[in-house]
Scaffold this motif. Structure first.
Motif, PDB file in Angstrom:
ATOM      1  N   ALA A 349      40.822  -5.945 -17.641  1.00 38.57           N
ATOM      2  CA  ALA A 349      40.894  -4.449 -17.314  1.00 38.57           C
ATOM      3  C   ALA A 349      40.278  -4.174 -15.912  1.00 38.57           C
ATOM      4  O   ALA A 349      39.028  -4.023 -15.737  1.00 38.57           O
ATOM      5  N   ARG A 355      43.977  -0.723 -18.179  1.00 44.04           N
ATOM      6  CA  ARG A 355      43.445  -0.102 -19.069  1.00 44.04           C
ATOM      7  C   ARG A 355      44.470   0.526 -19.998  1.00 44.04           C
ATOM      8  O   ARG A 355      44.616   0.539 -21.136  1.00 44.04           O
ATOM      9  N   LYS A 359      45.477  -0.170 -23.911  1.00 46.62           N
ATOM     10  CA  LYS A 359      45.148   0.861 -24.790  1.00 46.62           C
ATOM     11  C   LYS A 359      46.726   0.701 -25.756  1.00 46.62           C
ATOM     12  O   LYS A 359      46.797   0.738 -27.071  1.00 46.62           O
ATOM     13  N   ASP A 374      40.863  -1.687 -28.914  1.00 47.47           N
ATOM     14  CA  ASP A 374      40.995  -1.776 -27.709  1.00 47.47           C
ATOM     15  C   ASP A 374      39.863  -2.445 -26.696  1.00 47.47           C
ATOM     16  O   ASP A 374      39.946  -2.776 -25.709  1.00 47.47           O
ATOM     17  N   GLU A 375      38.585  -2.144 -27.428  1.00 52.32           N
ATOM     18  CA  GLU A 375      37.501  -2.897 -26.729  1.00 52.32           C
ATOM     19  C   GLU A 375      37.248  -4.119 -26.909  1.00 52.32           C
ATOM     20  O   GLU A 375      36.784  -5.043 -25.940  1.00 52.32           O
ATOM     21  N   THR A 378      39.119  -7.027 -24.649  1.00 54.61           N
ATOM     22  CA  THR A 378      38.759  -7.395 -23.357  1.00 54.61           C
ATOM     23  C   THR A 378      37.581  -8.254 -23.437  1.00 54.61           C
ATOM     24  O   THR A 378      37.050  -8.754 -22.362  1.00 54.61           O
TER      25      THR A 378
END
Length: 527
Positions: A349, A355, A359, A374-375, A378
């Motif tokens: 990201a 980003r 998502k 979503d976290e 990465t």
């Protein structure tokens, strides 16, 4: 904090399948491997297609290599599209290092290096089995879609194919098709319009330009004989493992139209020649397409629809297709919706757009109580991925953060000497690598035009000869007439009349003298 026992129970329940399955890793919780949480791959649903995605350097290609090895071990043939040129090492045994040994301890597995049965294929002049297809095998519909033609132009292509079939003109390579286009635009236009309808010169010109554009991307090397038989992709090696065919297309990265042309033709040929298989225990063939965005980035709407249709239908033939790409959004959503197995490596990201993509990607996965998807996307390490797949009932398995096994074959390329060894022992190289230039539309139309030109030249020569003879005859008549006129003029002149009278007098005297009736003569005196 998520409960480990609940996690293990969820994984075991979700990843236990009826029929053959192969271990591809273990689940991870809070960033740590959980050895009891085995992640299995059901062979029965490997014809439901799949996606391997992730940023550069996150392990996509190695995951592709792992899946190919697992399938080969279970007697499933594989076709790999090697865009970057780093998959040939699957033909050689790997070498264990400290990182691999540590990984396999977490996996509760022993690392056993293995070389796999490999066939190297090529679309160009690179070493390997040459893949070709004839223009006739493409057919008018597929060729029109590849060229991006409108309905009118596509109708003309269909007319050309019908005329070539009716007149027994084989369309083998692009020079055949070009020759036909040139012929029906000039000498043969009246011939075709008589039986097949009006032909627009504008349309033939547009089609010709699009064919030349395809030629500029190297399509001449693909169209022709000997046509590759897709059954040769579905072979089992002598030791019972599935043959892994590696199509080395490193020189096609800047020629996406040729790559998409080949892929669509191959999928269409596989679909058209394979019987319906119903519910199989494992697929007949699985294709892995690395750098899959090359197929879609210049594809027309019609071409995308064709790919989507084939992807939907080809699984009933027992054939699976897996796309490997950096961004899941590279794959059109209608195709993405057909992909059962998803292996998501890390995404980066760097921008607001990145980003947003992350998502959207997270929302495409099943909801889970164990991760913030979503976290986590990465934060995935190399050789780690988020995985979900379809079970036998077509229901997605729970999303799992997985520590994947590593390839047992070499994670590097083959040397030139090793490549030469594989090619030298290949039966398919002997079968397909002979250049064949059969008599086809180009040669037959050229001969027809030359024959017509010869007849025309002969007729022209005969006409010129007849014209010359007539002119000579006319000239002879003119001269004869002129000679007669000269004689008549001479006879009519006073000089001519005088000569005539003198001649008549001499003749008369001569005759009379002979008869003794000439005029008096004086007697000479004797004295």
């Amino acid at each position: 904090m998520p409960d480990t026992n609940s996690f293990i129970e969820t994984i075991k329940k979700g990843y236990t399948f009826k029929g053959d399955a192969a271990k591809i890793g273990v689940g991870m919780l809070d960033g740590h491997p959980v050895p009891e949480a085995d992640i299995l791959l059901p062979l029965k649903t490997m014809n439901r297609h799949g996606l391997i995605a992730g940023a550069t350097g996150t392990g996509k290609t190695k995951t592709l290599q792992i899946l190919a090895e697992v399938l080969s071990d279970n007697s499933v043939p594989v076709l790999l599209m090697d865009i970057k040129g780093d998959l040939s090492g699957i033909a050689a045994a790997g070498v264990a290092n400290d990182k691999i040994k540590e990984r396999y301890q977490h996996l509760n597995l022993n690392y056993e290096p293995a070389a796999y049965p490999v066939e190297l294929l090529s679309l160009s002049d690179e070493p390997g089995v040459r893949l070709r297809a004839t223009v006739s095998e493409f057919g008018p519909v597929l060729l029109s879609k590849i060229l991006g033609l409108n309905d009118t132009q596509a109708g003309l292509v269909a007319m050309i194919f019908k005329w070539c079939d009716d007149t027994r003109l084989p369309l083998l390579d692009l020079k055949d098709f070009i020759k036909v286009l040139q012929y029906i635009s000039a000498e043969g236009k009246a011939e075709l319009e008589k039986d097949y309808g009006k032909i627009s010169t504008t349309s033939t010109g547009t089609i010709l330009r699009k064919v030349i554009e395809l030629q500029q991307q190297g399509a001449d090397q693909f169209f022709g004989e000997k046509s590759f038989e897709v059954d040769d992709l579905m072979r089992i090696s002598d030791d019972g493992r599935g043959m892994i065919s590696i199509l080395r297309v490193t020189d096609l990265q800047d020629r996406p139209k040729l790559f998409s042309t080949f892929m669509l033709q191959l999928l269409a040929e596989l679909y058209g020649s394979s019987p319906e298989e119903g519910d199989m225990d494992k697929p007949k063939l699985v294709l892995f397409i690395d750098e899959a965005h090359l197929i879609f980035q210049e594809a027309s709407e019609a071409l995308l629809q064709q790919i989507e249709t084939i992807i939907k239908l080809i699984r009933s033939k027992g054939i699976g297709v897996f796309f490997c790409t950096q961004n899941p959004m590279d794959v059109p959503k209608d195709v993405l919706g057909q992909l059962g197995l998803k292996v998501q490596h890390a995404l980066r990201a760097f921008t607001a757009a990145d980003r947003k993509v992350i998502k959207q990607t997270a929302e495409n996965y099943p909801e889970t109580e164990f991760y913030k998807t979503d976290e986590l996307i990465t934060q995935l390490g190399i050789g780690e991925a988020l995985v979900t797949m379809l079970n036998e009932k077509g229901i997605p398995t729970p999303l799992a953060h997985v520590l994947l096994i590593s390839p047992r074959s070499r994670m590097d390329i083959l040397t030139d000497q090793e490549i030469s060894g594989i090619i030298g022992s290949s039966k398919l190289v002997k079968k397909y690598n002979q250049d064949i230039d059969s008599e086809s539309a180009h040669e037959m139309l050229t001969a027809k035009l030359e024959e017509a030109a010869g007849i025309a030249e002969k007729e022209k020569a005969e006409k010129e000869a007849a014209k010359a003879a007539a002119q000579a005859q006319k000239e002879t008549g003119r001269r004869t007439k002129e000679d007669k006129s000269v004689i008549e003029e001479m006879l009519d002149s006073s000089a001519a009349r005088q000569v005539g009278r003198t001649a008549a007098s001499v003749i008369t005297r001569t005759l009379l003298g002979a008869l003794g009736l000439g005029g008096r003569s004086r007697k000479k005196s004797l004295w």
